[in-house]
Design an enzyme around this catalytic site. Structure first.
Site, PDB file in Angstrom:
ATOM      1  CG  ASN A 108      38.870   1.828  29.792  1.00  0.00           C
ATOM      2  OD1 ASN A 108      38.540   2.224  28.681  1.00  0.00           O
ATOM      3  ND2 ASN A 108      39.590   2.573  30.614  1.00  0.00           N
ATOM      4  CG  HIS A 110      44.303   4.181  31.550  1.00  0.00           C
ATOM      5  ND1 HIS A 110      43.553   5.337  31.449  1.00  0.00           N
ATOM      6  CD2 HIS A 110      45.380   4.494  32.312  1.00  0.00           C
ATOM      7  CE1 HIS A 110      44.163   6.300  32.121  1.00  0.00           C
ATOM      8  NE2 HIS A 110      45.269   5.815  32.645  1.00  0.00           N
ATOM      9  CB  SER A 137      46.819  -1.072  31.847  1.00  0.00           C
ATOM     10  OG  SER A 137      48.101  -0.695  32.315  1.00  0.00           O
ATOM     11  CG  ASP A 146      41.432   4.958  34.371  1.00  0.00           C
ATOM     12  OD1 ASP A 146      40.677   4.366  33.588  1.00  0.00           O
ATOM     13  OD2 ASP A 146      41.786   6.146  34.204  1.00  0.00           O
TER      14      ASP A 146
END
Length: 197
Positions: A108, A110, A137, A146
Site C-alpha cells: 500500500n 500512504h 511511505s 498502515d
C-alpha cells in the site's frame, strides 16, 4: 518467473498508472488486473486504455456486510491469480481475514512518513504538528491499519506557507516515483528500504 500484479483503486488511479507504466521491459512483474470498489472510478478506463483487464465490485450494495463484499473482491482477484496486490488509492479498510489471504504479498502507498499519521488527513496533521518535513511511505499491508513494515519512503520539506492542498500536490509526484521503485524491488524478492527525496 514474471510476477502477476493486481492493482486496487477507488478513484482516478494516478498511482496505478505510474505502476503500470513502469512494468515494461526487464521489469520482474506485469499488471494483470485493475480492480475497483467503484464502477465509475476514472482509473478503470485508464487501465483499459493501457490494455489491462479491469473489474469492479461496487461496495454499496453490500451495506455493512464487509465479508460478503470482500468475498466478491477475492473472487475477482483469484480469477487472475495475482502474486502481488498493490493498493493504490483503494479507500476501503480491509478485514484481517482478507489481508491474511494475501499475507506477505500486499503493498500500500500512504501519504505520510509512517509510523506518523496513519489513517486520513495526513498532510493537515503534519502541518498542524509543525513538522519540518512530510512525504509518503510504501508498506506491506498487515491487519493493523498502515502499520506493516515500511519498504520505501520519500520526503519533502514543509514550507512556511504550506496548506494541505499544496503539500498533497507536492507529495503526489514522489508517490509516482516511490511506488514503482518499491514494487520493482519487491517483485525481485528484495524487501530492503527504498528512500527518495
Amino acid at each position: 518467473m514474471t510476477k502477476r500484479v493486481a492493482i486496487l483503486i477507488s478513484g482516478g488511479g494516478s498511482n496505478m498508472v505510474a505502476l503500470a507504466e513502469d512494468m515494461v521491459g526487464d521489469h520482474p512483474a506485469r499488471p494483470v488486473l485493475v480492480l475497483s470498489n467503484d464502477p465509475k472510478a476514472g482509473g478503470l478506463q485508464k487501465a483499459r486504455d493501457m490494455g489491462i483487464a479491469t473489474a469492479a465490485v461496487d461496495h454499496r450494495p453490500f451495506g455493512d456486510d464487509r465479508s460478503a463484499f470482500e468475498a466478491a473482491l477475492k473472487e475477482e482477484l483469484d480469477r487472475t491469480g495475482p502474486d502481488i496486490i498493490c493498493l493504490a488509492g483503494f479507500m476501503r479498510i480491509l478485514t484481517p481475514s482478507f489481508i491474511a489471504a494475501y499475507a506477505g504479498r500486499t503493498l500500500n502507498i500512504h501519504p505520510s512518513l509512517l509510523p506518523k499519521y496513519k489513517g486520513l488527513n495526513t498532510h493537515a496533521r503534519a502541518i498542524e504538528a509543525g513538522d519540518a518535513e512530510a512525504g509518503c511511505s510504501v508498506h506491506e499491508v498487515t491487519a493493523d491499519l498502515d502499520a506493516g513494515p515500511v519498504l520505501g519512503q520519500a520526503r519533502v520539506a514543509i514550507r512556511p506557507d504550506e496548506t494541505p492542498e499544496t503539500l498533497a500536490a507536492r507529495v503526489l509526484p514522489l508517490e509516482h516515483r516511490l511506488y514503482p521503485a518499491v514494487l520493482r524491488r519487491f517483485a525481485s524478492g528484495d524487501r530492503s528500504l527504498v528512500t527518495l527525496s
